[in-house]
Scaffold this active site. Structure first.
Site, short mmCIF file in Angstrom:
data_model
loop_
_atom_site.label_atom_id
_atom_site.label_comp_id
_atom_site.label_asym_id
_atom_site.label_seq_id
_atom_site.Cartn_x
_atom_site.Cartn_y
_atom_site.Cartn_z
N ALA A 1 36.85 -15.29 15.62
CA ALA A 1 37.36 -13.92 15.70
C ALA A 1 38.71 -13.93 16.40
CB ALA A 1 36.38 -13.04 16.44
N ALA B 1 40.93 -8.11 -3.79
CA ALA B 1 40.97 -6.91 -2.95
C ALA B 1 39.54 -6.47 -2.70
CB ALA B 1 41.76 -5.80 -3.64
N GLY B 2 39.08 -6.58 -1.46
CA GLY B 2 37.69 -6.23 -1.19
C GLY B 2 36.73 -7.24 -1.79
N LYS C 1 48.49 -12.42 -4.52
CA LYS C 1 47.71 -11.24 -4.18
C LYS C 1 47.59 -10.40 -5.44
CE LYS C 1 45.56 -8.30 -1.51
NZ LYS C 1 44.29 -8.61 -0.84
N GLY D 1 34.28 -15.41 7.85
CA GLY D 1 35.66 -15.02 8.10
C GLY D 1 35.99 -14.68 9.54
N SER D 2 34.98 -14.38 10.35
CA SER D 2 35.23 -14.03 11.75
C SER D 2 33.98 -14.35 12.57
CB SER D 2 35.59 -12.54 11.87
OG SER D 2 35.85 -12.19 13.21
N THR E 1 41.90 -12.47 4.20
CA THR E 1 43.30 -12.87 4.27
C THR E 1 43.51 -13.99 5.27
OG1 THR E 1 44.07 -10.69 3.58
CG2 THR E 1 45.63 -12.07 4.76
N ASP F 1 49.30 -8.56 2.45
CA ASP F 1 48.43 -9.71 2.74
C ASP F 1 49.11 -11.03 2.44
OD1 ASP F 1 46.49 -7.95 3.58
OD2 ASP F 1 45.35 -8.03 1.71
#
Length: 238
Positions: free
Chosen positions: A201, A111-112, A37, A170-171, A16, A50
């Site tokens: 992050a 989703a996932g 979404k 993503g992080s 997201t 989201d």
């Protein structure tokens, strides 16, 4: 690129916040953006989902949500348990196509992971991407274990002849361990696609104005950013 499908290699990988960064960069480039979404799970009727989080961080995007299910489960399971109609891949494709008629860019967030089931027939986000003939951006985690899930996702996309636009981490941790540093080089190799960015992050905790200003530095030019994969790549320990 009018429609971009965004999936993760699993849950909680930064999908997201990556969608929000892509939206922020597109808006800064003067493009109109819609965020779809496909199915929201684990959120109550009056709670922000989201798509709302993307709008909070990125700014003036059009948001749409096809269905909302109360339990934090795979959409197909959550729909069944709630006694509600499931979301089907054709529903996702039709909604995205309608938004694309009125926007420069439509971001379809799943989703996932790619093969999470939406309906009893086993329909997935990958099926929706096939109907749309849209490229897919894969959001992956940084650390140990990410190479396996990323390669499996990439293989599935290739088997369906879908365009894997690239990988975004993503992080990215403030103090990356050896596995994370090595994965900067290994992720694009196992995916057979370029690394198109890395979000720090905690990016979602930034004030929205700061998020929008910083977003371009997290994503590569293909995603309207300024992030340099080659400069970022010198992070593997000798």
């Amino acid at each position: 690129m009018t429609i971009l499908v965004i999936t993760g290699t699993g849950t909680e990988v930064g999908k997201t916040v990556t969608t929000a960064a892509v939206a922020a960069c597109a808006l800064a480039a003067g493009r109109s953006v819609a965020v779809l979404k496909a199915a929201q799970t684990g959120v109550g009727p009056d709670e922000p989902g989201d798509a709302a989080e993307v709008a909070r961080l990125a700014g003036a995007v059009t948001t749409a949500e096809l269905a909302r299910f109360p339990e934090p489960l795979a959409p197909g399971t959550a729909a069944r348990r709630a006694g509600m109609p499931p979301v089907r891949p054709r529903d996702v494709a039709e909604a995205a196509a309608k938004l694309a008629a009125e926007h420069d860019l439509v971001l379809v967030e799943g989703a996932g992971g790619l093969l999470v089931r939406f309906d009893p027939e086993g329909g997935t986000l990958a099926d929706a991407a096939e109907l749309l003939k849209a490229p897919v951006l894969v959001v992956a985690s940084a650390g140990l274990g990410t190479l396996n899930t990323t390669e499996l996702t990439a293989r599935e996309l290739r088997s369906r002849r879908l365009d894997l636009a690239g990988i975004v981490i993503g992080s990215w941790p403030g103090s990356p361990d050896l596995a994370s540093r090595c994965n900067v080089a290994d992720l694009p190799e196992v995916a057979g696609a370029p690394l198109l960015g890395a979000l720090p992050a905690g990016a979602a905790s930034l004030a929205p104005a700061d998020f929008r200003t910083a977003a371009s530095g997290w994503l590569a030019p293909r995603l309207e950013g300024t992030w340099d994969a080659e400069a970022f790549g010198g992070r593997e320990a000798p």
